[in-house]
Scaffold this motif. Structure first.
Motif, short mmCIF file in Angstrom:
data_model
loop_
_atom_site.label_atom_id
_atom_site.label_comp_id
_atom_site.label_asym_id
_atom_site.label_seq_id
_atom_site.Cartn_x
_atom_site.Cartn_y
_atom_site.Cartn_z
N PRO A 183 0.84 -1.20 0.00
CA PRO A 183 0.00 0.00 0.00
C PRO A 183 0.87 1.25 0.00
N GLU A 184 0.36 2.30 -0.63
CA GLU A 184 1.21 3.46 -0.87
C GLU A 184 0.51 4.77 -0.51
N VAL A 185 1.25 5.63 0.17
CA VAL A 185 0.89 7.03 0.35
C VAL A 185 1.89 7.85 -0.44
N VAL A 186 1.40 8.78 -1.24
CA VAL A 186 2.26 9.59 -2.10
C VAL A 186 2.35 11.01 -1.56
N LEU A 187 3.55 11.56 -1.57
CA LEU A 187 3.76 12.97 -1.26
C LEU A 187 4.35 13.66 -2.49
N VAL A 188 3.69 14.69 -2.96
CA VAL A 188 4.22 15.54 -4.03
C VAL A 188 4.55 16.90 -3.44
N GLU A 189 5.79 17.29 -3.57
CA GLU A 189 6.20 18.62 -3.09
C GLU A 189 6.40 19.52 -4.31
N LEU A 190 5.54 20.52 -4.41
CA LEU A 190 5.66 21.51 -5.49
C LEU A 190 6.63 22.62 -5.06
N THR A 191 7.55 22.96 -5.95
CA THR A 191 8.50 24.01 -5.65
C THR A 191 8.62 24.95 -6.86
N ARG A 192 9.13 26.13 -6.61
CA ARG A 192 9.41 27.07 -7.71
C ARG A 192 10.82 26.81 -8.23
N PRO A 193 11.02 26.97 -9.54
CA PRO A 193 12.36 26.74 -10.11
C PRO A 193 13.39 27.76 -9.60
#
Length: 286
Positions: free
Chosen positions: A276-286
């Motif tokens: 089973p999986e929990v996903v974390l997406v971290e959005l950042t500015r370039p």
């Protein structure tokens, strides 16, 4: 001969125990997968925006009162939590278990939810009402603007194509749903606005790219259920054997799609090499 029989008497039970422990671990030990995505559309004044992605719970419990999964999500310090369908299972329907998780998640961050194919049916009305009472944003072919830093981002959600009563095809229905979803927040400045889409079906990735979605979260594939070394998932609904979009990060043009392997099971009750999986997406500015 006696020694061989004696060895079998303890080796066989030990082997059964090891296999049982392995299968339990594969079905219940939650893994965390992290992605970092850079986008110039992330509003100024925000250096990082953390999104936790959950999907395909299928009414499964992880600890008492969903304590195991809640603890893991809490440690990730999300700014936003998205749930991309199949919160419940149509065959083993347990709304209380599923709603417990959503209640716990709303205590950590704003929660946005879209339907999967298992929500289709007469019980959806009650489920939707209960989710809204918990403060969950139920995104049924709609979109909302989220104020962030010195600007805002757009989040949209569409119903699973199983809700298509016209039977004119998944692509046609999804296009219709997306048009309805985007209409509420359409403006001349949308090309500069980061748009996040929640949609249950990863096999319709081409539709998301055609609509120039920046970031799509999806599930449904269950990671291929059984994952084969060097090949990936074995089989997924809507994609068949050796599915292309079984889990992970996919990029085409300016669109990124994150497909989670999900949390629970449905028809086939066992995951293999596919925790089973929990996903974390971290959005950042370039």
């Amino acid at each position: 001969m006696r020694m061989t029989k004696k060895r079998l008497l303890w080796i066989l039970p030990l082997a059964i125990l090891v296999v049982a422990a392995f299968l339990y671990y594969e079905n219940n030990a939650i893994g965390i997968t992290k992605y970092e995505i850079s986008s110039a559309k992330l509003p100024e004044g925000v250096s990082s925006y953390r999104i936790v992605h959950l999907t395909d719970l299928h009414s499964k419990s992880f600890g008492k009162e969903q304590s195991t999964i809640t603890s893991k999500v809490k440690q990730l310090k999300p700014d936003l939590i998205v749930m991309t369908g199949d919160l419940v299972d149509s065959r083993r329907y347990n709304a209380e278990t599923s709603l417990t998780l959503m209640r716990k998640m709303t205590e950590l961050a704003p929660v946005y939810y879209v339907t999967g194919n298992h929500e289709y049916g007469p019980r959806l009305t009650a489920l939707q009402k209960a989710l809204k009472e918990l403060g969950v944003h139920v995104m049924r072919n709609k979109s909302e603007m989220i104020k962030l830093g010195n600007g805002e981002i757009r989040i949209a959600g569409v119903d699973d194509p199983v809700f298509n009563l016209k039977a004119d095809g998944d692509v046609a229905k999804l296009n219709e749903n997306m048009a309805a979803a985007m209409q509420a927040t359409e403006s001349e400045n949308n090309s500069d606005t980061l748009t996040i889409l929640l949609s249950h079906r990863p096999e319709l990735f081409s539709v998301y790219t055609q609509h120039k979605i920046d970031l799509t979260f999806s599930g449904h594939a269950h990671g291929g259920q059984v994952r084969l070394p060097f090949l990936g998932g074995l089989v997924a609904p809507g994609q068949g054997f050796l599915p292309k979009y079984d889990g992970g990060k996919y990029v085409e043009g300016g669109t990124t799609m994150i497909v989670s392997r999900g949390l629970g099971n449905s028809i086939f009750p066992q995951r293999i090499f596919n925790r089973p999986e929990v996903v974390l997406v971290e959005l950042t500015r370039p």
